[in-house]
Write an enzyme that holds these catalytic residues in place. Structure first.
Site, mmCIF file in Angstrom:
data_model
loop_
_atom_site.group_PDB
_atom_site.id
_atom_site.type_symbol
_atom_site.label_atom_id
_atom_site.label_comp_id
_atom_site.label_asym_id
_atom_site.label_seq_id
_atom_site.Cartn_x
_atom_site.Cartn_y
_atom_site.Cartn_z
ATOM 1 N N HIS A 179 14.339 23.282 50.080
ATOM 2 C CA HIS A 179 13.684 22.342 49.091
ATOM 3 C C HIS A 179 12.014 23.212 48.561
ATOM 4 O O HIS A 179 11.724 23.216 47.461
ATOM 5 C CB HIS A 179 14.156 21.375 48.885
ATOM 6 C CG HIS A 179 15.264 20.795 48.690
ATOM 7 N ND1 HIS A 179 16.354 21.845 49.635
ATOM 8 C CD2 HIS A 179 15.836 21.966 46.957
ATOM 9 C CE1 HIS A 179 17.402 21.810 48.544
ATOM 10 N NE2 HIS A 179 17.034 21.458 47.357
ATOM 11 N N CYS A 222 24.054 29.180 40.164
ATOM 12 C CA CYS A 222 23.085 28.748 39.887
ATOM 13 C C CYS A 222 22.256 28.720 41.618
ATOM 14 O O CYS A 222 20.980 28.510 41.650
ATOM 15 C CB CYS A 222 22.772 27.608 39.445
ATOM 16 S SG CYS A 222 23.707 26.787 40.664
HETATM 17 C C1 PEP Z 1 22.553 25.552 45.773
HETATM 18 O O1 PEP Z 1 22.471 24.729 46.538
HETATM 19 O O2 PEP Z 1 23.196 26.922 45.603
HETATM 20 C C2 PEP Z 1 21.951 24.747 44.665
HETATM 21 C C3 PEP Z 1 22.053 25.235 43.835
HETATM 22 O O3 PEP Z 1 22.199 23.465 44.557
HETATM 23 P P1 PEP Z 1 20.723 23.572 45.932
HETATM 24 O O4 PEP Z 1 19.981 24.285 45.829
HETATM 25 O O5 PEP Z 1 19.734 22.339 45.403
HETATM 26 O O6 PEP Z 1 21.794 22.228 46.825
#
Ligand code: PEP
Ligand code: MG
Length: 688
Positions: A292, A603
């Site tokens: 993150h 995404c």
């Molecule tokens: C993913 O896991 O690809 C996603 C879009 O969500 P996050 O990165 O917030 O887990």
């Protein structure tokens, strides 16, 4: 009373080591000993290291030493001696020479582009907040005792560290721990903390933090560079006491213009605490491409390098630093030649960037006319600007859990309603896909979720919501109400099978009926599932029949499919987005959505990477959501390709046996078909 005028003759002035020597000497005497600048501008208690350092007495400063009491003559004589000695000037110089910082280099993974010259701001691995608690009169004594016990523990630790440092590095190099000990033993500091606890009815942690922050802000204003940097010593001591108290960590809000945040690992809650307007770059010891820290840094357009190993240990707040995420390089204490080189390079980059076109908006068409929707992933309001600036078609993924990063407590329905209404307004007619809180794992919410042995496989995402139903009910009510203001849809995170979907839908439908009976205004919302764990891929056809859209989360898909912790730099080499198993899972999920006639938005971070976005289109994706600043580059690349070429390359990739094979194929095919669209750096790097 006896007075004597002394002059600071040693080269670094009354810095930590000299000040420590002075305080130790003054403390040998019974009565008061003070120092005053001869121009009357400042005075200090010679028995308090904080007070002495605040004199900011550099070389050449004239000071009046004043002693009062039975042993005043001896006190003045002793002080006079150490000043005359120049605080053992010879070894001082030696120390200065040996301590002259050398240029040091680290290599890590550049996860957000940029080249920055700045100064280190060390951030302790702050995932938790120091809370203020109101303490009743009757309990003040208990808090005082807790503070004194923590200070004693911190002192014992420092004595042990100092002894070890003396043994291994020699006395001259252990002096800094002597200064730390004196900070800790300083009556002025402990009195202030204890008074704060009693006067403000405060818990010990909060008192330590407030008094410590106050002291740090005074230090930040000292003109002398060397002395100002001693702020990081105070920071270390305060941190040690806080850890001794409860494991809580200090926070920093006001960053200097050129702050480069250096941390062991930076969790979203810590980022949310910062005034990121001023942060120029982030450099962390841990982390990976989809951690993150990386996602947030890209979202905010801040340069970032992760996986640097032990930079944190060597850097000190205030050190000069170069962060070049294009090369994945960090240089601490850069020489003047290095600084010059990077300044020129940074200026050149700024020029090229200023000419990058970012004006187009809406979807993009490939050369053969296939329409691809380009949406934005959003975490913080600081990224809202980018949604408009880079021409996103609404918000493809709103990571709502970041709302909980700042206060560390759950938000009320009204607070959430306001936040989602804002998102709906920003997203406009294309709408926003609001994901229910994805708490747990490596995400925010550590203060809301109990610590678990294996958080990635624990009570994360939808599991948290189904376990803490009231949290989920509050959130879905707020989303449905805000949907009256603009188009919003609900995304269920980390769905493992149809069962998870049905349970969530039941809760949502109950809350919908309640809102109706309460006659509260609400808008229509569609419900979709994140497909990001292998079991969801394998049952995608069934899940597709129960939801209105899919969101393909490639970050977690890679993590769970390949059993690679997405935030662990030690296994970063195994995090292979182009692994054939990942590509097959993507193809299968997109196919299931097509069969069920529902949209599928990709995404994960793959969609933000131009070369990967081409493969995604080749695998059948027509709807991508990404970091807003990536939109112009993805748009340019997709506008230049023929989707039939992409499909044929993707079909060959699906036949490969290993990630290496896929990467070789991609490099070779992309280079020969689209030499103008891809530079070697924008294609998967060759592995040795
Ligand atoms: C993913 O896991 O690809 C996603 C879009 O969500 P996050 O990165 O917030 O887990
Ligand atoms: Mg995910």
């Amino acid at each position: 009373m006896v007075e004597l005028t002394v002059t600071v003759t040693n080269s670094l002035g009354l810095h930590a080591r000299a000040a420590a020597q002075l305080v130790r000497t003054a403390n040998r005497f019974q009565r008061s000993v003070r120092l005053e600048r001869t121009d009357g501008s400042a005075r200090a208690d010679a028995k308090s290291i904080l007070s002495v350092l605040m004199l900011a007495a550099s070389r050449g400063t004239a000071l009046r030493a004043v002693a009062e009491g039975d042993d005043e003559q001896e006190a003045i004589a002793a002080l006079s001696n150490i000043f005359e000695d120049g605080f053992k000037e010879v070894s001082e110089r030696q120390h200065q020479v040996t301590a002259e910082p050398r240029e040091m280099k680290w290599t890590g993974l550049g996860v957000s582009e940029g080249l920055v010259l700045g100064r280190v701001l060390k951030l302790h691995n702050g995932t938790r907040h120091v809370y203020r608690a109101h303490i009743e009169d009757a309990d003040s004594e208990r808090e005082l005792k807790r503070f004194r016990a923590a200070a004693r523990l911190a002192r014992r630790q420092l004595l042990a560290i100092k002894a070890r440092a003396e043994e291994q590095l020699g006395k001259d190099h252990a002096f800094i721990f002597d200064a730390h000990l004196l900070f800790l033993e300083d009556q002025k500091l402990s009195n202030e903390i204890e008074n704060y606890i009693t006067r403000e009815h405060s818990n010990a942690e909060w008192a330590v933090k407030v008094v410590g922050d106050r002291l740090l802000s005074v230090y930040a204003e000292i003109k002398d560079d060397y002395l100002r940097e001693r702020g990081s010593d105070i920071e270390d001591v305060i941190h040690r006491v806080l850890v001794a108290l409860s494991g809580e960590r200090p926070q920093y809000r006001n960053l200097s213009e050129d702050a480069v945040i250096v941390a062991e690992d930076l969790l979203p809650s810590a980022v949310a605490e910062l005034d990121l307007q001023h942060a120029r770059a982030i450099a962390t010891d841990a982390g990976g491409w989809t951690s993150h820290t990386a996602i947030i840094a890209r979202g905010l357009g801040i340069s970032a390098i992760v996986g640097l190993g032990d930079l944190y240990q060597h850097a000190r707040t205030g050190d000069e630093i170069v962060v070049d995420s294009f090369k994945g390089e960090v240089i601490l204490h850069p020489s003047s030649a290095t600084i010059e080189k990077y300044r020129t390079e940074a200026a050149r980059l700024a020029e090229t960037r200023a000419t990058e076109p970012t004006k187009e908006c809406g979807s993009v068409r490939t050369q053969d006319g296939m329409e691809i929707i380009l949406r934005a992933n959003v975490e913080f309001p600081a990224e809202f600007d980018g949604v408009r600036k880079f021409g996103a078609q609404g918000i493809g993924l709103y990571r709502s859990e970041f709302l909980l990063a700042r206060p560390g407590v759950m938000l009320s329905e009204e607070e959430q309603y306001k936040a989602y209404s804002e998102v709906a307004k920003l997203a406009g007619t294309n709408g926003a896909f609001v994901r229910l809180f994805d708490l747990g794992g490596d995400k925010v919410g550590d203060s809301l979720i109990e610590s678990e042995r294996n958080p990635a496989l624990g009570l994360r995402a939808i599991r948290f919501g189904l376990t803490h139903e009231s949290v989920m009910r509050t959130q879905v009510r707020a989303i449905m109400r805000a949907a009256a203001k603009g188009r919003l849809d609900i995304v269920l995170p980390m769905i493992a099978d149809v069962g998870d979907v049905l349970r969530a839908q039941k809760i949502i439908s109950e809350e919908r009926s309640k809102l109706e009976s309460e006659r509260k205004e609400r808008g229509p919302v569609r419900i979709g599932a994140m497909i990001e764990v292998p079991s969801a891929v394998l049952t995608a056809e069934k899940i597709a029949l129960t939801v209105e859209f899919f969101q393909l989360g490639t970050n977690d898909l890679v993590q769970y499919l390949l059993a690679v912790d997405r935030s662990n730099d030690k296994v970063a080499d195994w995090f292979r987005s182009l692994h054939p198993a990942v590509l097959q899972s993507i193809a299968r999920t997109l196919e299931a959505a097509r069969e069920a006639n529902i949209p599928a938005i990709v995404c994960g971070e793959m969609a933000s990477t131009p070369a990967y976005s081409v493969l995604l289109v080749g695998l059948g994706a027509t709807d991508l959501s990404m970091t807003p600043s990536s939109i112009p580059r993805v748009r340019r690349v997709l506008a230049g390709i023929d989707s039939r070429d992409a499909s044929s390359i993707a079909a060959q990739c699906l036949q490969c046996e290993t990630a290496d094979e896929v990467e070789d194929l991609v490099r070779e095919q992309f280079n020969s078909r689209w030499p103008d669209l891809f530079t070697p750096r924008s294609l998967p790097a060759r592995r040795s």
